[in-house]
Design an enzyme around this catalytic site. Structure first.
Site, PDB file in Angstrom:
ATOM      1  N   ASN A   9       4.038   0.983  17.779  1.00 35.94           N
ATOM      2  CA  ASN A   9       3.311   1.869  16.864  1.00 35.94           C
ATOM      3  C   ASN A   9       2.751   0.991  15.750  1.00 35.94           C
ATOM      4  OD1 ASN A   9       2.397   3.782  15.091  1.00 35.94           O
ATOM      5  ND2 ASN A   9       4.414   4.610  14.570  1.00 35.94           N
ATOM      6  N   TRP A  10       1.459   0.675  15.881  1.00 35.00           N
ATOM      7  CA  TRP A  10       0.852  -0.242  14.903  1.00 35.00           C
ATOM      8  C   TRP A  10       0.686   0.420  13.539  1.00 35.00           C
ATOM      9  CZ3 TRP A  10      -3.838  -2.979  17.775  1.00 35.00           C
ATOM     10  CH2 TRP A  10      -3.328  -3.755  18.823  1.00 35.00           C
ATOM     11  N   LYS A  11       0.767   1.746  13.504  1.00 35.65           N
ATOM     12  CA  LYS A  11       0.515   2.489  12.254  1.00 35.65           C
ATOM     13  C   LYS A  11      -0.860   2.091  11.699  1.00 35.65           C
ATOM     14  CE  LYS A  11       5.432   2.888  11.628  1.00 35.65           C
ATOM     15  NZ  LYS A  11       6.561   3.107  10.734  1.00 35.65           N
ATOM     16  N   HIS A  97       5.283  12.073  14.317  1.00 27.37           N
ATOM     17  CA  HIS A  97       5.951  10.950  13.646  1.00 27.37           C
ATOM     18  C   HIS A  97       6.382  11.402  12.248  1.00 27.37           C
ATOM     19  CE1 HIS A  97       6.626   7.123  11.699  1.00 27.37           C
ATOM     20  NE2 HIS A  97       6.825   6.640  12.910  1.00 27.37           N
ATOM     21  N   GLU A  99       6.178  10.056   9.483  1.00 25.70           N
ATOM     22  CA  GLU A  99       5.181   9.829   8.422  1.00 25.70           C
ATOM     23  C   GLU A  99       4.130  10.931   8.422  1.00 25.70           C
ATOM     24  OE1 GLU A  99       4.385   5.790   9.627  1.00 25.70           O
ATOM     25  OE2 GLU A  99       6.432   5.284   9.014  1.00 25.70           O
ATOM     26  N   GLU A 169      14.066   9.071  15.891  1.00 27.49           N
ATOM     27  CA  GLU A 169      13.828   8.090  14.834  1.00 27.49           C
ATOM     28  C   GLU A 169      14.447   8.580  13.527  1.00 27.49           C
ATOM     29  OE1 GLU A 169      10.175   5.523  15.777  1.00 27.49           O
ATOM     30  OE2 GLU A 169       9.451   7.306  14.778  1.00 27.49           O
ATOM     31  N   GLY A 175      11.333   1.391   8.946  1.00 29.23           N
ATOM     32  CA  GLY A 175      10.703   0.463   8.007  1.00 29.23           C
ATOM     33  C   GLY A 175      11.651  -0.028   6.925  1.00 29.23           C
ATOM     34  N   SER A 215      13.499   0.355  12.837  1.00 29.47           N
ATOM     35  CA  SER A 215      13.877  -1.049  12.676  1.00 29.47           C
ATOM     36  C   SER A 215      14.388  -1.697  13.958  1.00 29.47           C
ATOM     37  CB  SER A 215      14.887  -1.205  11.530  1.00 29.47           C
ATOM     38  OG  SER A 215      14.308  -0.755  10.304  1.00 29.47           O
ATOM     39  N   GLY A 236       7.787  -0.029  15.138  1.00 27.68           N
ATOM     40  CA  GLY A 236       6.736  -0.166  14.132  1.00 27.68           C
ATOM     41  C   GLY A 236       6.546  -1.620  13.746  1.00 27.68           C
ATOM     42  N   GLY A 237       7.194  -2.029  12.644  1.00 29.72           N
ATOM     43  CA  GLY A 237       6.986  -3.360  12.071  1.00 29.72           C
ATOM     44  C   GLY A 237       7.033  -4.502  13.081  1.00 29.72           C
TER      45      GLY A 237
HETATM   46  P1  PGA Z   1       9.891   0.540  12.240  1.00 30.91           P
HETATM   47  O1  PGA Z   1       9.043   1.867  12.544  1.00 30.91           O
HETATM   48  O2  PGA Z   1      10.162  -0.109  13.552  1.00 30.91           O
HETATM   49  O3  PGA Z   1       8.993  -0.300  11.349  1.00 30.91           O
HETATM   50  O4  PGA Z   1      11.139   0.962  11.552  1.00 30.91           O
HETATM   51  C1  PGA Z   1       9.377   2.676  13.631  1.00 30.91           C
HETATM   52  C2  PGA Z   1       8.435   3.852  13.671  1.00 30.91           C
HETATM   53  O5  PGA Z   1       8.056   4.346  12.614  1.00 30.91           O
HETATM   54  O6  PGA Z   1       8.045   4.314  14.757  1.00 30.91           O
END
Ligand code: PGA
Length: 253
Positions: A9-11, A97, A99, A169, A175, A215, A236-237
């Site tokens: 997930n590049w966001k 998600h 967010e 999640e 994050g 994470s 994500g990250g």
């Molecule tokens: P993260 O994000 O790996 O940076 O914690 C995961 C996500 O939001 O899907």
């Protein structure tokens, strides 16, 4: 065996050129996938077409949208429909998600509409669920996540729900560098599979891939993915660092 999935997930990160370079590097380096393994890249809308071209012809590698709108078409300035995604050949979309839930007020009921329209257009939803820290501290996480599933998914038939991927999640792990322990991930994901089994039967529940997100890194992916009910990760990250994501793909069961 259930599908084991490494989903990036590049966001809202990377320029087009950076994204293309990342895709080239990851695709060149990861191990060959077995028939039960899949890799998904959820990229920003403007890069979908370029990403589709990069993965073209690769078995078990998919491009995903990070979101979509709940209506078919019309006067919804700035939104993207599933028909548009379908017209680009996109087959997967991340839905709900945390967010989106937090910053764009997406409710469980609204997400149910998005799930419906995805299925209508044969787009596989990766449905995200998970609890905030205060719910975990109050040890109410099971009820909280069950309610998210009930309100967004439990109107679906067994045939429909089998088409979904679920991503657990915990918000406190996204994050933050604070990964759920493999035991916490396994406990919740086994619980969610039980909830699915109670509603749809064991055979259906056993077929649904449940990913862990929050994470996930190269150095914890093996341990997380070795858990019985952890069928890969939504990342994500670490997904925008080529070597990290390659190692995460290579850690799939
Ligand atoms: P993260 O994000 O790996 O940076 O914690 C995961 C996500 O939001 O899907």
């Amino acid at each position: 065996m259930r599908k084991q999935i490494a989903a990036a997930n590049w966001k809202m990160n990377l320029t087009l050129t950076q994204g293309e370079q990342l895709l080239d590097t990851v695709l060149a380096k990861h191990h060959a996938l077995t028939t039960d393994q899949q890799v998904v890249f959820a990229v920003p809308f403007p890069y979908l077409q370029a990403a589709q071209q990069k993965v073209a012809g690769r078995e078990n590698v998919f491009v995903a949208a990070q979101n979509c709108y709940s209506k078919k078409s019309g006067a919804y300035t700035g939104e993207v429909s599933v028909e548009m995604l379908q017209s680009l050949g996109v087959q997967v979309a991340v839905i709900g998600h945390s967010e989106r839930r937090e910053y764009f007020n997406e409710s469980n009921r609204f997400l149910a509409e998005k799930i419906n329209i995805c299925l209508e257009y044969s787009i596989t939803p990766i449905f995200c669920c998970g609890e905030p820290l205060q719910i975990r501290e109050a040890i109410m996480q099971n009820e909280f996540v069950k309610n998210q599933m009930e309100e967004s998914l439990f109107h679906l038939s067994a045939e429909q729900i089998k088409k979904l991927v679920i991503a657990y999640e915990p918000i406190w792990a996204i994050g933050t560098g604070k990964t759920a322990t493999s035991e916490q991930a396994q406990d919740m994901q086994a619980y969610l599979r039980n909830v699915l089994a109670d509603k749809y039967g064991d055979a259906v529940a056993e077929k649904i891939s449940i990913l862990y997100g929050g994470s996930v890194k190269a150095n914890n992916a093996n341990e997380l993915f070795s858990q019985r009910d952890v069928d890969g990760g939504l990342v994500g990250g670490a997904s925008i660092i080529a070597d990290e994501f390659v190692a995460i793909i290579n850690a799939l069961k």
